[in-house]
Enzyme design. Structure first.
Site, PDB file in Angstrom:
ATOM      1  CG  ASP A  21      -1.673   1.242   1.444  1.00 40.55           C
ATOM      2  OD1 ASP A  21      -1.879   1.967   0.448  1.00 40.55           O
ATOM      3  OD2 ASP A  21      -2.078   1.511   2.591  1.00 40.55           O
ATOM      4  CG  ASP A  29      -1.461   1.630  -3.665  1.00 38.85           C
ATOM      5  OD1 ASP A  29      -0.262   1.313  -3.884  1.00 38.85           O
ATOM      6  OD2 ASP A  29      -1.790   2.423  -2.761  1.00 38.85           O
ATOM      7  CG  ASP A  98      -7.357 -12.662 -13.014  1.00 36.60           C
ATOM      8  OD1 ASP A  98      -8.157 -13.411 -13.587  1.00 36.60           O
ATOM      9  OD2 ASP A  98      -6.798 -12.947 -11.940  1.00 36.60           O
ATOM     10  CG  ASP A 199     -12.085 -15.888 -12.560  1.00 39.04           C
ATOM     11  OD1 ASP A 199     -11.274 -16.085 -11.652  1.00 39.04           O
ATOM     12  OD2 ASP A 199     -13.319 -15.867 -12.380  1.00 39.04           O
ATOM     13  CG  ASP A 337      -9.088 -18.482  -5.505  1.00 39.84           C
ATOM     14  OD1 ASP A 337      -9.447 -17.413  -4.973  1.00 39.84           O
ATOM     15  OD2 ASP A 337      -9.196 -18.705  -6.729  1.00 39.84           O
TER      16      ASP A 337
END
Ligand code: NOJ
Length: 567
Positions: A21, A29, A98, A199, A337
Site C-alpha cells: 500500500d 495499490d 486477469d 478466470d 484462493d
C-alpha cells in the site's frame, strides 16, 4: 516440443490488495507494486500475473468487475498502471492480466441495463430463467453459498450467478458478448500487456438440456442445495468459444494464456493446450488441490482430510505424462484462493524453512510453467484469527453463516475448516519487514496481518543466505540455465513409497534425479537398480549435504530435498 518464452518462464502472482500500500488507506495499490519491482527482479521471475485491478465494487475483491477498461479507485489510475507496466518491461518482466469474463459485477453497465426489461438490448447478455413452481429454476448452490439464482423483480425472472449474487454469469451464447470481450482483450493488448489468466474459463459454456433448461444437479446432500459446478463446466461450446478467442484475439499477439479450469479432465487439458489444435497455452487444473478434501470436489473443499502422498503422486504423474509432448502444464501449489502450501503440505512450525524449500523443489523441477504466489517465496504461513469477524473473504464468511445458522454446526468447528482451507490464509498482507504492519501499510490494513510477520518477512529473507527466498532465487536461476528442467521428460520412481516423492527428468542424455521427503521422519531413499549412472553431481539441496553420499541407500532428514545430475 516447441520452445517458447512462456514455457521457459517462472510466473509470480500478485494479489494487489495485499501486496503493498503506497498511500496509507490500508489497501495495496499499483504504485505500491511499482515500488517493489526490484523484489521480483532479484527473485528472477519474468512474468507477473496480476489479479484483477479493474473497477469493481469489491464484493469478491475485484473478481466482480463493473468496468473492464478502468482501474479500481483504491488501486490508482490508468497512469499508475502504465507506469507499473513500463517498470515491469524495463526489468524484463512481462505482464499477464486477469480476464474475468464468466461473469461481471451486477454494477456493470451491461447488467444495469439487462435487468431493466426483457426487451432491453443487454438483457440477453446474461442468463435468465423463469421460476419453477414459484421457486428457483433448479437446485444449484452458488460457490459462495445460497442458491445460484437471484430473483429480478423488474423482469419477473431469475438470473444465474455461480458465485455471489453480485456476480451475474454472462451469456456466452450471445455473439455480442463474445465480441465485447474480444474487443476488450485487444484494448489491453494494445496497451502492451503480454497475456491473460482466464478466470473459470471452462464455465463459459453451460451444458443445457435440449429444451434450454438447466437441469437439477444430482442430489448428494439431501435436504440442501447441491453443488452446481459440475453442471456448468465444460459445456458443448467451450472449445468453439476458445477457438474463436484464439482466432479473433490471441493468435494476433505473441502472448501467454492460462485458463483456470475447475474440474478439468486430462482429456480437456490435452485438447485445450494442444500446441497445434488447442486454444490456450496451459490450464490451472484442480485435481491436486482437491486431494485433501473428503470426497474431493464433490463435497466441496471444506471437509478437510490430510493429504495422502500416493494421491499426489498419482495426480501429478498423470498430468505430467498426459501433457508431455502434447500440451503444457501449469505448476502451482499456491494462489489467492488456496491455503499456504507450507502450512497445507509442509510443516509451518519447526521445519517451516526446510519444508517450504522442499515444496519449491518438488514443483519447480516438474515439466510445465511454475507459478509463485506472493509470499510463497518467503515461506508465509496460514493464519488463525479468533473470530469470524476478523475474516473478510465472502466465501468463508458466507459459508460460516450458513453452517452455523442453517446447519447448526459449532462455530469452533467451522472456524477449524476456515483455518485449513479459507482463502484469507493467502490474502493476509505481504510481510515486507518487522516494523509495524510489516511495512505493508502506514494505515489500518484491510485484512489483519499474520502475527508472525516479525520473524517471517522479506527483509529477513533477503538478509539471510539460507532463506526460502534465496533458495527460490536459485531454483528460478537453475530453470533458466537447464533446459532439462523445462522440457525434460518426467518419470516417477518409488511410486509406492509413502513419504518420498522422487522422479527423474531426462532430456537428450541429460538426466536429473529429484528426491523430496514429504514428512518429518527420516525415511531411507534407495535409487532403483535399473537407473544406471556413473557419477551423481548435486544440483541443489535444502540442507547441507556431505560429499560422496550413496544414492543406493540414503537416509533423508525431515523434509529434505535433493536434486542430482546423473552422469
Ligand atoms: C476464481 C478466482 O480465482 C476466485 O478468486 C474468484 O472468487 C472466482 N473465480 C470468481 O471470479
Amino acid at each position: 516440443m516447441k520452445k517458447t518464452w512462456w514455457k521457459e518462464s517462472v510466473v509470480y502472482q500478485i494479489y494487489p490488495r495485499s501486496f503493498c500500500d503506497s498511500n496509507g488507506d490500508g489497501v495495496g495499490d499499483l504504485p505500491g507494486i511499482s515500488s517493489k519491482l526490484d523484489h521480483l527482479k532479484t527473485l528472477g521471475v519474468n512474468v507477473v500475473w496480476l489479479s484483477p485491478v479493474y473497477k469493481s465494487p469489491n464484493d469478491d475483491n475485484g473478481y466482480d468487475i463493473s468496468d473492464y477498461r478502468a482501474i479500481m479507485d483504491e488501486f490508482g489510475t490508468m497512469a499508475d498502471f502504465d507506469t507499473m507496466l513500463a517498470g515491469m518491461h524495463e526489468r524484463g518482466i512481462k505482464l499477464v492480466m486477469d480476464l474475468v469474463v464468466n461473469h461481471t459485477s451486477d454494477e456493470h453497465a451491461w447488467f444495469q441495463e439487462a435487468k431493466k426489461s426483457r426487451d432491453n438490448p443487454y438483457h440477453d447478455y446474461y442468463i435468465w430463467r423463469e421460476a419453477k413452481d414459484g421457486r428457483e429454476p433448479n437446485n444449484w448452490e452458488a460457490a459462495f453459498s445460497g442458491s445460484a439464482w437471484q430473483w429480478n423483480e423488474a423482469t419477473g425472472e431469475y438470473f444465474l450467478h455461480m458465485f455471489s449474487k453480485k456476480q451475474p454469469d454472462l451469456n456466452w451464447e450471445n455473439p455480442k458478448v463474445r465480441a465485447e470481450v474480444f474487443e476488450m482483450m485487444h484494448f489491453w493488448f494494445k496497451k502492451g500487456v503480454d497475456g491473460f489468466r482466464m478466470d473459470v474459463i471452462n464455465m463459459i459454456s453451460k451444458p443445457c438440456a435440449a429444451d434450454g433448461s438447466l437441469p437439477d444437479a444430482p442430489v448428494i446432500r439431501p435436504g440442501f442445495l447441491q453443488p452446481g459446478f459440475m453442471m456448468v463446466t465444460n459445456g458443448p461450446k467451450l472449445l468453439d468459444h476458445l477457438a474463436e478467442m484464439k482466432r479473433e484475439v490471441l493468435a494476433k499477439y505473441d502472448c501467454m494464456s492460462v485458463g483456470e479450469a475447475p474440474l478439468a479432465t486430462i482429456k480437456q487439458g490435452v485438447e485445450i493446450t494442444n500446441e497445434e489444435t488447442g486454444s490456450l497455452n496451459m490450464l490451472f487444473q484442480f485435481e491436486h488441490m482437491d486431494l485433501d478434501s473428503i470426497g474431493g470436489h464433490m463435497m466441496g473443499k471444506w471437509a478437510y482430510k490430510p493429504l495422502e502422498l500416493h494421491d499426489l503422486k498419482a495426480t501429478m504423474t498423470r498430468w505430467q505424462n498426459a501433457l508431455d509432448g502434447r500440451g503444457w502444464n501449469s505448476l502451482y501449489l499456491s494462489n489467492h484462493d488456496q491455503p499456504r502450501p507450507v502450512s497445507r503440505f509442509g510443516d509451518d512450525k519447526q521445519y517451516r524453512v526446510e519444508s517450504a524449500k522442499m515444496l519449491g523443489t518438488f514443483l519447480h523441477f516438474m515439466q510445465g510453467t511454475p507459478y509463485v504466489y506472493q509470499g510463497e517465496e518467503i515461506g508465509m504461513t496460514n493464519v488463525r484469527f479468533a473470530t469470524i469477524e476478523e475474516y473478510q473473504d465472502i466465501e468463508s464468511v458466507n459459508m460460516y453463516r450458513e453452517a452455523v445458522n442453517d446447519r447448526h454446526m459449532k462455530p469452533a468447528e467451522v472456524l477449524e475448516s476456515i483455518y485449513a482451507k479459507g482463502r484469507d490464509n493467502a490474502r493476509t498482507p505481504l510481510q515486507w519487514d518487522a516494523s509495524a504492519n510489516a511495512c505493508f501499510t502506514s494505515g489500518k490494513p484491510w485484512l489483519k496481518l499474520n502475527p508472525n510477520y516479525r520473524e517471517v518477512n522479506a527483509a529477513q529473507a533477503l538478509a539471510d543466505p539460507d532463506s526460502v527466498f534465496h533458495y527460490y532465487r536459485r531454483l528460478i536461476a537453475l530453470r533458466k540455465a537447464n533446459p532439462v528442467m523445462v522440457y525434460g521428460h518426467y518419470a516417477l520412481i518409488l511410486a509406492e513409497h509413502p513419504e518420498i516423492y522422487a522422479y527423474t527428468r531426462t532430456l537428450e542424455g541429460d538426466r536429473l534425479l529429484v528426491v523430496c521427503n514429504f514428512s518429518g521422519n527420516t525415511p531411507m531413499f534407495k535409487l532403483p537398480a535399473d537407473i544406471n549412472f556413473g557419477a551423481a553431481e548435486l544440483v541443489i539441496a535444502n540442507l547441507d549435504v556431505a560429499s560422496g553420499t550413496d544414492l543406493r541407500a540414503l537416509m533423508l532428514r525431515p523434509w529434505e530435498s535433493r536434486v542430482y545430475r546423473l552422469r
